[in-house]
Motif scaffolding. Structure first.
Motif, short mmCIF file in Angstrom:
data_model
loop_
_atom_site.label_atom_id
_atom_site.label_comp_id
_atom_site.label_asym_id
_atom_site.label_seq_id
_atom_site.Cartn_x
_atom_site.Cartn_y
_atom_site.Cartn_z
N LEU A 56 0.74 -1.42 -0.22
CA LEU A 56 -0.10 0.01 -0.06
C LEU A 56 0.81 1.24 -0.03
O LEU A 56 0.29 2.28 0.50
CB LEU A 56 -0.73 0.05 1.20
N VAL A 57 2.07 1.22 -0.64
CA VAL A 57 3.07 2.18 -0.62
C VAL A 57 2.28 3.34 -1.38
O VAL A 57 2.79 4.63 -1.04
CB VAL A 57 4.19 1.88 -1.27
N ASN A 58 1.40 3.43 -2.37
CA ASN A 58 0.83 4.37 -2.91
C ASN A 58 -0.50 5.07 -2.25
O ASN A 58 -0.88 6.10 -2.67
CB ASN A 58 0.65 4.23 -4.30
N GLU A 59 -1.04 4.18 -1.41
CA GLU A 59 -2.30 4.59 -0.94
C GLU A 59 -2.17 5.15 0.58
O GLU A 59 -3.09 6.05 0.75
CB GLU A 59 -3.17 3.35 -0.87
N PHE A 119 2.52 5.66 6.19
CA PHE A 119 2.50 4.89 7.40
C PHE A 119 3.36 5.55 8.52
O PHE A 119 4.08 6.45 8.38
CB PHE A 119 2.81 3.53 7.25
N MET A 120 2.74 5.28 9.92
CA MET A 120 3.45 5.82 11.01
C MET A 120 4.91 5.60 10.96
O MET A 120 5.31 4.42 10.86
CB MET A 120 2.82 5.40 12.41
N LEU A 173 -0.14 -2.11 16.37
CA LEU A 173 -1.12 -1.87 15.27
C LEU A 173 -0.46 -1.22 13.81
O LEU A 173 0.24 -0.34 14.14
CB LEU A 173 -2.23 -0.85 15.58
N THR A 174 -0.75 -1.50 12.91
CA THR A 174 -0.37 -0.82 11.72
C THR A 174 -1.37 0.44 11.37
O THR A 174 -2.57 0.26 11.19
CB THR A 174 -0.28 -1.84 10.34
N THR A 175 -0.71 1.39 11.45
CA THR A 175 -1.70 2.63 11.47
C THR A 175 -0.83 3.62 10.12
O THR A 175 0.27 3.46 10.04
CB THR A 175 -1.46 3.55 12.45
N GLY A 176 -1.91 4.11 9.40
CA GLY A 176 -1.60 5.15 8.27
C GLY A 176 -2.54 5.83 7.98
O GLY A 176 -3.69 6.07 8.59
N VAL A 177 -2.09 7.10 7.22
CA VAL A 177 -3.16 8.20 6.81
C VAL A 177 -3.24 8.19 5.21
O VAL A 177 -2.36 8.12 4.66
CB VAL A 177 -2.50 9.68 7.06
N PHE A 178 -4.44 8.53 4.98
CA PHE A 178 -4.98 8.74 3.45
C PHE A 178 -4.65 9.99 2.83
O PHE A 178 -4.65 10.96 4.06
CB PHE A 178 -6.27 8.25 3.09
N LYS A 179 -4.19 10.57 1.78
CA LYS A 179 -4.10 11.72 1.31
C LYS A 179 -5.37 12.37 1.33
O LYS A 179 -5.59 13.55 1.60
CB LYS A 179 -3.74 11.63 -0.25
N GLU A 180 -6.59 11.92 1.08
CA GLU A 180 -8.08 12.28 0.87
C GLU A 180 -8.74 12.47 2.36
O GLU A 180 -8.75 11.25 3.24
CB GLU A 180 -8.70 11.60 -0.16
N LYS A 181 -9.09 13.28 2.65
CA LYS A 181 -9.93 13.33 4.04
C LYS A 181 -11.26 12.66 3.77
O LYS A 181 -11.88 12.85 2.84
CB LYS A 181 -10.26 14.81 4.42
#
Length: 363
Positions: free
Chosen positions: A263-266, A269-270, A282-290
């Motif tokens: 998911l490197v493009n999606e 990650f923390m 936990l694996t956590t990350g943020v999306f570009k789109e709100k």
């Protein structure tokens, strides 16, 4: 389809064997041989000075504040980007919480910490620092600030057992630290916690945790305490879980690496600080789109897969409306874009593939 949980318990060691030993001895509670063994295993693994097995991580933090003499009118600094249990004990002692935002590490910002100390009406007594999602905070800077300012450092390492910074266990940098063994943690006793650190303070906490009973034949009390100790049955579970802790850390980190690679493009990650090893609880990350995180969470839920937003910062919580905070919008931005993905140490590869596929299909 069977429910896929965010971080389910993983009982695949000698838990039942040790529980059977407890039942054979009939030493169910209070305390017992396995509570002692559990405490010793934590002391050995983390190289802490002392350890006290308790009923939850929350009560470990409460005892930390109580033994440090926190009381009404005292200011206690705390990470804002965390779970409510990290800061509830401040309210138990009727102290005043002041919240500090995170930085690019997702953990407490040393710069905002310095700003807070410089602008408060009086010196804070304690800093309760959270190692978020099992990842290390910037301990060199934070420890230096606390030492220079005479502020006691208490580490909320509830999510971070198995994490290290510069080779030192998270939870052991401050004068006291707290771990959690709740059902969703990297190892679990179903419920439970551990207070670690300074021997004199831990011994004082031990006294408070058993109703503050004086060492006399009859029941004598000069102070009040709590019923906060762990049972021997849960101690047995903890001993077995500690035997496989390193395996759990490796499994959690492997789950993270698959998500990161696929998911490197999606997702962003923390991060992990240099010279640290987080446990990737936990694996956590943020999306570009709100709003994308909500769309993905709902799509996963339709497939009976649990996921969640990141923690809502404490300075945004209704219960702390009007509380003083030093923020720059970082944690709010993370909350509005972030997601916690299924991260069980027993997560099956085919399930993780499904999660990844659903994420890609909903962006």
């Amino acid at each position: 389809m069977d429910r896929v949980f965010l971080s389910p318990p993983n009982m695949s060691g000698r838990e039942q064997e040790y529980i059977n030993e407890v039942f054979k001895s009939n030493y169910i509670a209070p305390l017992g041989e396995f509570v002692n063994k559990f405490e010793n295993s934590i002391k050995s693994y983390t190289s802490t000075k002392d350890a006290l097995a308790l009923s939850s991580g929350t009560v470990a933090l409460h005892l930390a504040l109580r033994t440090l003499g926190v009381t009404q009118g005292d200011i206690v600094l705390a990470s804002s980007f965390t779970f409510m249990a990290s800061v509830s004990p401040i309210l138990y002692e009727k102290a005043t919480p002041v919240f500090i935002d995170c930085d690019e590490s997702w953990n407490l910002s040393p710069e905002l910490l310095k700003k807070a100390i410089a602008n408060l009406p009086k010196k804070p007594k304690v800093l309760v620092l959270t190692h978020l999602y099992g990842q290390a905070s910037k301990m060199n800077e934070i420890c230096e600030i606390c030492q220079n300012e005479g502020i006691a450092l208490v580490e909320d390492a509830a999510e971070a057992l198995g994490g290290f910074y510069n080779g030192k266990a998270l939870g052991t940098f401050g004068i006291l630290g707290a771990y959690s063994f709740n059902g969703n943690k990297i190892i679990t006793t179903s419920g439970g916690g551990m207070l670690v650190g300074d021997e004199n303070l831990v011994e004082k906490a031990r006294f408070y945790s058993t109703q503050a009973r004086e060492p006399l034949l009859h029941y004598e009390h000069k102070d009040y305490g709590y019923n906060y100790r762990l049972s021997n049955i849960l101690g047995a579970v903890g001993v077995a879980q500690m035997e496989v802790l390193e395996e759990r850390v490796k499994a959690k980190r492997a789950v993270f690496e698959i998500y990161k690679n696929e998911l490197v493009n999606e997702l962003e990650f923390m991060p992990e600080l240099e010279n640290s090893r987080g446990n990737r609880w936990l694996t956590t990350g943020v999306f570009k789109e709100k709003g994308a995180h909500i769309r993905v969470i709902e799509a996963l839920a339709k497939q009976n897969i649990e996921s969640r937003p990141l923690w809502k910062p404490m300075h945004m919580q209704p219960v702390f409306k009007g509380a003083l905070s030093f923020t720059d919008g970082t944690s709010q931005e993370l909350f509005e874009r972030g997601i916690c993905l299924p991260s069980g140490s027993c997560l099956k590869p085919q399930i993780q593939e499904r999660v990844i596929k659903i994420i890609k299909e909903n962006l």
